[in-house]
Design a protein around this motif. Structure first.
Motif, PDB file in Angstrom:
ATOM      1  N   LYS A 227       0.666  -1.376  -0.166  1.00 37.69           N
ATOM      2  CA  LYS A 227      -0.095   0.086   0.030  1.00 37.69           C
ATOM      3  C   LYS A 227       0.985   1.299  -0.041  1.00 37.69           C
ATOM      4  O   LYS A 227       0.665   2.366  -0.722  1.00 37.69           O
ATOM      5  N   LEU A 228       2.079   1.447   0.715  1.00 38.59           N
ATOM      6  CA  LEU A 228       2.642   2.129   0.764  1.00 38.59           C
ATOM      7  C   LEU A 228       3.376   2.545  -0.389  1.00 38.59           C
ATOM      8  O   LEU A 228       3.675   3.829  -1.008  1.00 38.59           O
ATOM      9  N   ALA A 229       4.010   1.289  -1.002  1.00 44.22           N
ATOM     10  CA  ALA A 229       4.492   1.798  -2.428  1.00 44.22           C
ATOM     11  C   ALA A 229       3.611   2.200  -3.480  1.00 44.22           C
ATOM     12  O   ALA A 229       3.885   3.094  -4.446  1.00 44.22           O
ATOM     13  N   ASP A 230       2.378   1.835  -3.424  1.00 38.50           N
ATOM     14  CA  ASP A 230       1.463   2.351  -4.386  1.00 38.50           C
ATOM     15  C   ASP A 230       1.132   3.815  -4.239  1.00 38.50           C
ATOM     16  O   ASP A 230       1.057   4.711  -5.107  1.00 38.50           O
ATOM     17  N   LEU A 231       1.012   4.024  -2.804  1.00 35.85           N
ATOM     18  CA  LEU A 231       1.028   5.706  -2.373  1.00 35.85           C
ATOM     19  C   LEU A 231       2.152   6.415  -2.963  1.00 35.85           C
ATOM     20  O   LEU A 231       1.876   7.848  -3.540  1.00 35.85           O
ATOM     21  N   ARG A 232       3.267   5.943  -2.716  1.00 30.18           N
ATOM     22  CA  ARG A 232       4.460   6.676  -3.254  1.00 30.18           C
ATOM     23  C   ARG A 232       4.547   6.732  -4.466  1.00 30.18           C
ATOM     24  O   ARG A 232       5.258   7.977  -4.918  1.00 30.18           O
ATOM     25  N   ALA A 233       4.254   5.927  -5.283  1.00 30.97           N
ATOM     26  CA  ALA A 233       4.303   6.072  -6.934  1.00 30.97           C
ATOM     27  C   ALA A 233       3.446   7.121  -7.176  1.00 30.97           C
ATOM     28  O   ALA A 233       3.672   7.740  -8.068  1.00 30.97           O
ATOM     29  N   LYS A 234       2.058   7.115  -6.592  1.00 28.43           N
ATOM     30  CA  LYS A 234       1.295   8.125  -7.032  1.00 28.43           C
ATOM     31  C   LYS A 234       1.808   9.530  -6.566  1.00 28.43           C
ATOM     32  O   LYS A 234       1.710  10.679  -7.338  1.00 28.43           O
ATOM     33  N   GLN A 237       4.205  10.727  -8.892  1.00 25.90           N
ATOM     34  CA  GLN A 237       3.567  11.280 -10.129  1.00 25.90           C
ATOM     35  C   GLN A 237       2.969  12.825 -10.002  1.00 25.90           C
ATOM     36  O   GLN A 237       2.557  13.252 -10.727  1.00 25.90           O
ATOM     37  N   GLY A 238       3.155  13.456  -8.757  1.00 25.57           N
ATOM     38  CA  GLY A 238       2.478  14.578  -8.325  1.00 25.57           C
ATOM     39  C   GLY A 238       1.453  14.839  -7.541  1.00 25.57           C
ATOM     40  O   GLY A 238       0.907  15.805  -7.286  1.00 25.57           O
ATOM     41  N   LYS A 243      -3.695  14.832   0.139  1.00 19.86           N
ATOM     42  CA  LYS A 243      -4.740  14.167  -0.806  1.00 19.86           C
ATOM     43  C   LYS A 243      -4.764  12.489  -0.808  1.00 19.86           C
ATOM     44  O   LYS A 243      -5.827  11.926  -0.818  1.00 19.86           O
ATOM     45  N   LEU A 244      -3.583  12.238  -0.922  1.00 15.67           N
ATOM     46  CA  LEU A 244      -3.565  10.484  -0.896  1.00 15.67           C
ATOM     47  C   LEU A 244      -3.960   9.842   0.156  1.00 15.67           C
ATOM     48  O   LEU A 244      -4.575   8.935   0.131  1.00 15.67           O
ATOM     49  N   VAL A 245      -3.256  10.375   1.224  1.00 17.89           N
ATOM     50  CA  VAL A 245      -3.822   9.786   2.578  1.00 17.89           C
ATOM     51  C   VAL A 245      -5.432   9.980   3.151  1.00 17.89           C
ATOM     52  O   VAL A 245      -5.941   9.179   3.858  1.00 17.89           O
ATOM     53  N   ASN A 246      -5.895  10.927   2.483  1.00 18.98           N
ATOM     54  CA  ASN A 246      -7.274  11.215   2.809  1.00 18.98           C
ATOM     55  C   ASN A 246      -8.234  10.660   1.884  1.00 18.98           C
ATOM     56  O   ASN A 246      -9.449  10.923   2.057  1.00 18.98           O
TER      57      ASN A 246
END
Length: 310
Positions: A227-234, A237-238, A243-246
């Motif tokens: 999950k952390l890798a997925d969020l980090r990749a996003k 990308q900017g 926004k990601l964690v909420n």
């Protein structure tokens, strides 16, 4: 991964499974092709499973291109490549190959996950509100494989069946939810990944009298790192961290932890962490050392690294 496992299931009944990681493919770009085209020592049937984490498909491109160029009808190969775009040159090469196919799996949206979980509940005889289904979706990060396990656990607890449906009260997750079983392990993982040595020491002391499942911690940590890798990749990308964690796909209890860890760990660091945790699982089975010692040493190593990166 669930789709790959389903496709490989008929083979798994009579064939040997060979697992390869990004380290195997980058160390020797010819390794994948060699494995696919070489007969086993005893002539047994085999199949090869490669799991690539987010962003690793680019690093594995040379090995996959070698496989496509040199494949001579040997052992079947399944490659799970999280985050790989379907418009890349590598994806086009796979699509064009006569003996290969590419299947794109899109991230499950919150709405789709809630609807799917509601359908799962009905098939198990569990009468579940949309709010409870949404809580399960958030708890499992919209992972329908994990969500199905949660629904089955609730059905078992309620002794529910399609012939004898039972209502699931809103409090059911506080009693049975995965975060209840894994809360102590989650505290250890978040303390380590956040670089909080003092908190990690306190949590280790708290769980020491009763002990904890070392394998359970490894599996939970891998899930957390995916999950952390997925969020980090996003984020790379900017997309902003806030926004990601909420986003509804992030369980509300984990938002502060993910925000803190996204500011510490890069995609490359997360990929190396995954490799270390997978190596740790192998070490638990083969080193002969006490499991709790190996796991505690690794947690302390990760904590010190995170503290330096902060």
């Amino acid at each position: 991964q669930a789709l790959a496992d389903e496709l490989a299931a008929p083979l798994a009944q009579s064939a040997e499974r060979v697992d390869l990681s990004i380290a195997d493919l980058t160390e020797s770009p010819a390794r994948l092709s060699d494995e696919a085209n070489s007969a086993s020592l005893f002539g047994d049937k085999r199949f090869i499973m490669v799991r690539l984490h987010s962003g690793e498909a680019v690093r594995a491109a040379a090995a996959i291109e070698n496989l496509l160029a040199g494949y001579a009808g040997g052992d079947p190969v399944f490659i799970v490549a999280a985050g790989m775009a379907d418009k890349t040159a590598l994806a086009k090469s796979i699509t064009a190959a006569p003996d290969a196919l590419i299947a794109t799996c899109y991230e499950t949206s919150q709405g789709d996950a809630v609807a799917a979980i509601g359908a799962m509940a009905r098939s198990e005889g569990v009468q579940m509100s949309r709010d409870t289904a949404a809580d399960i979706a958030a708890l499992t990060s919209n992972d329908l494989v994990l969500a199905k396990l949660e629904v089955e656990k609730i059905a078992l607890y309620l002794d529910a069946s399609p012939e004898s449906p039972k209502p699931a009260e809103s409090e059911i997750l506080s009693v049975l939810g995965a975060e209840n079983d894994e809360e102590d392990l989650g505290l250890l993982i978040n303390a380590a990944l956040s670089g909080d040595t003092k908190k990690l020491s306190g949590e280790l002391a708290a769980v020491s009298p009763a002990g904890f499942s070392e394998v359970g911690l490894i599996r939970l940590m891998l899930r957390h790192l995916v999950k952390l890798a997925d969020l980090r990749a996003k984020a790379d990308q900017g997309t902003g961290v806030a926004k990601l964690v909420n986003h509804p796909s992030v369980f509300w209890k984990d938002r502060d932890n993910f925000a803190r860890q996204l500011n510490i760990w890069s995609s490359a660091h997360i990929a190396r962490l995954m490799e270390r945790i997978l190596a740790l699982e192998i070490a638990l089975k083969s080193s002969g050392q006490p499991d709790h010692v190996l796991v505690q040493e690794e947690l302390l190593t990760i904590t010190r690294k995170a503290a330096r990166l902060r």
